[in-house]
Design a protein around this motif. Sequence first.
Motif, PDB file in Angstrom:
ATOM      1  N   LYS A   5       3.750  15.415   5.668  1.00  0.00           N
ATOM      2  CA  LYS A   5       2.914  15.849   6.806  1.00  0.00           C
ATOM      3  C   LYS A   5       3.325  17.232   7.294  1.00  0.00           C
ATOM      4  O   LYS A   5       2.514  17.984   7.800  1.00  0.00           O
ATOM      5  CB  LYS A   5       3.033  14.839   7.947  1.00  0.00           C
ATOM      6  N   VAL A  17       0.175  10.305  -2.661  1.00  0.00           N
ATOM      7  CA  VAL A  17      -1.273  10.351  -2.843  1.00  0.00           C
ATOM      8  C   VAL A  17      -1.544  10.185  -4.338  1.00  0.00           C
ATOM      9  O   VAL A  17      -0.927  10.859  -5.172  1.00  0.00           O
ATOM     10  CB  VAL A  17      -1.832  11.706  -2.336  1.00  0.00           C
ATOM     11  N   GLU A  56       4.134  10.788   2.033  1.00  0.00           N
ATOM     12  CA  GLU A  56       3.132   9.838   1.550  1.00  0.00           C
ATOM     13  C   GLU A  56       2.899  10.095   0.070  1.00  0.00           C
ATOM     14  O   GLU A  56       3.010  11.245  -0.372  1.00  0.00           O
ATOM     15  CB  GLU A  56       1.810  10.112   2.277  1.00  0.00           C
ATOM     16  N   ASP A  91      12.463  11.919   4.240  1.00  0.00           N
ATOM     17  CA  ASP A  91      11.855  10.864   5.075  1.00  0.00           C
ATOM     18  C   ASP A  91      12.750  10.572   6.279  1.00  0.00           C
ATOM     19  O   ASP A  91      12.267  10.506   7.412  1.00  0.00           O
ATOM     20  CB  ASP A  91      11.644   9.595   4.229  1.00  0.00           C
ATOM     21  N   GLU A 137       8.049  12.511   7.075  1.00  0.00           N
ATOM     22  CA  GLU A 137       6.924  11.614   6.723  1.00  0.00           C
ATOM     23  C   GLU A 137       6.265  11.925   5.377  1.00  0.00           C
ATOM     24  O   GLU A 137       5.375  12.748   5.271  1.00  0.00           O
ATOM     25  CB  GLU A 137       5.854  11.645   7.826  1.00  0.00           C
ATOM     26  N   GLU A 194       0.820  -1.203   0.000  1.00  0.00           N
ATOM     27  CA  GLU A 194       0.000   0.000   0.000  1.00  0.00           C
ATOM     28  C   GLU A 194       0.861   1.263   0.000  1.00  0.00           C
ATOM     29  O   GLU A 194       0.589   2.211  -0.718  1.00  0.00           O
ATOM     30  CB  GLU A 194      -0.907  -0.023   1.230  1.00  0.00           C
ATOM     31  N   ASP A 195       1.909   1.229   0.816  1.00  0.00           N
ATOM     32  CA  ASP A 195       2.710   2.423   1.021  1.00  0.00           C
ATOM     33  C   ASP A 195       4.047   2.323   0.263  1.00  0.00           C
ATOM     34  O   ASP A 195       4.815   1.383   0.457  1.00  0.00           O
ATOM     35  CB  ASP A 195       2.935   2.570   2.538  1.00  0.00           C
ATOM     36  N   PRO A 245       3.959  13.177  -4.216  1.00  0.00           N
ATOM     37  CA  PRO A 245       4.346  13.133  -2.807  1.00  0.00           C
ATOM     38  C   PRO A 245       3.662  14.219  -1.973  1.00  0.00           C
ATOM     39  O   PRO A 245       3.516  15.348  -2.428  1.00  0.00           O
ATOM     40  CB  PRO A 245       5.861  13.373  -2.851  1.00  0.00           C
TER      41      PRO A 245
END
Length: 335
Positions: free
Chosen positions: A97, A89, A87, A80, A85, A41-42, A94
């Motif tokens: 947070k 999407v 992610e 990272d 952090e 998933e990630d 990218p």
Amino acid sequence: MNDNFLNALQRTNANRYVPVWLLRQAGRYLPEYRKIRAKNEDFFAMIKKPEVCCELTLQPLRRFKLDAAITFTDILTIPDALGLEVEFVKNKGPVFKKSFLQNKSLRLDQTNFLDRLDYVFQATNLIKSNIDLPLIGFCGSPWTIFTYMFYGESPKNFAIIKDYIRENIESTEETLDLLTQLSIVYLKEQAKYGADCLQIFDSWGGILGDDYVKYSLKYINEIRKELPQNIPIILYSRGQKVIEFLKDSDVKIFNFDSSEKLEKYIDLPLTVQGNLDPKVFNNSDQKLISLAEDIYLKFSQKNNYICNLGSGLTPDINPEKVGTFLNHLRFLNSQ
Ligand code: CP3
């Protein structure tokens, strides 16, 4: 080992051979990539598994005859590792947070920096033991990494960062210095674990215009100076006219984007790579075969040319078309 690529980097490729590799040669255009990606998933959790990085690096090498491998990882490993952090999407790219845009005094956590990147070095080592080709390690330029950390996503309105750096020169330079030092240790470690060559992606260098040397190239030169001179470093600077900063650059190997004419540089004491528009792969097989012929005719007697793209292969590209082109180049190279 097939050393045509390394020879071209040193401008000593005397083989009537056009070395080739492709930006983003691993990735979403390959069904075998999508299969593995679907199980993870990630994206970052996936690239933190060295066996998976190794498998993804090898996938295009099984399909095509290529002259270099590139470690399957990402330029955003450094943010990272600094605790930002990241992610991915869907359809947005990218997303971080935290960012400088939201928080001017954002803290970058440097504790155990290299340990947090150990997965990249383990992957490098594993890949190197599975190939008989040169391996390319990489990182983003300090400026490009700063750009992502500033916006917290891919930049759109470039004026915001330009105003910010002018109003915060001191803290901007401090962050760029820090990212430079971290990039140096990161690249040195990749070389120690098996990377034969390093590429610096300055994907957002084009934002800077006349300030390019001041905020980007200066730091890239610092990286070049601090790495052993026998390790080749390639600079990919998207959206910058290379000719305008050639005299200021300590890097002498360039991956051109698609906006410039690479031929202008072929007879200079440089190595030139890239330039092809990935959209060429939308052409008919016949066109792709004549493209390979044109490239072979033009460049096979040059000692400083590496066939590659001006930007990465995109998910819509049909791998069969890539194969048509590469197979024909292989045929010409083996004559
Ligand atoms: O074979 C290879 O070249 C794969 C290794 C590689 C990746 N990213 C894997 C990846 C390399 C060399 C990169 C470099 C990279 N990453 C750059 C510089 C080159 C450029 O295109 O300008 C940049 C700016 C990034 C940052 C990044 N990583 C973005 C903007 C994205 C989103 C989507 C995309 O592909 O551009 C990523 C994610 C990413 N990195 C993917 C891959 C295969 C796709 C992730 C997915 O499967 O969802």
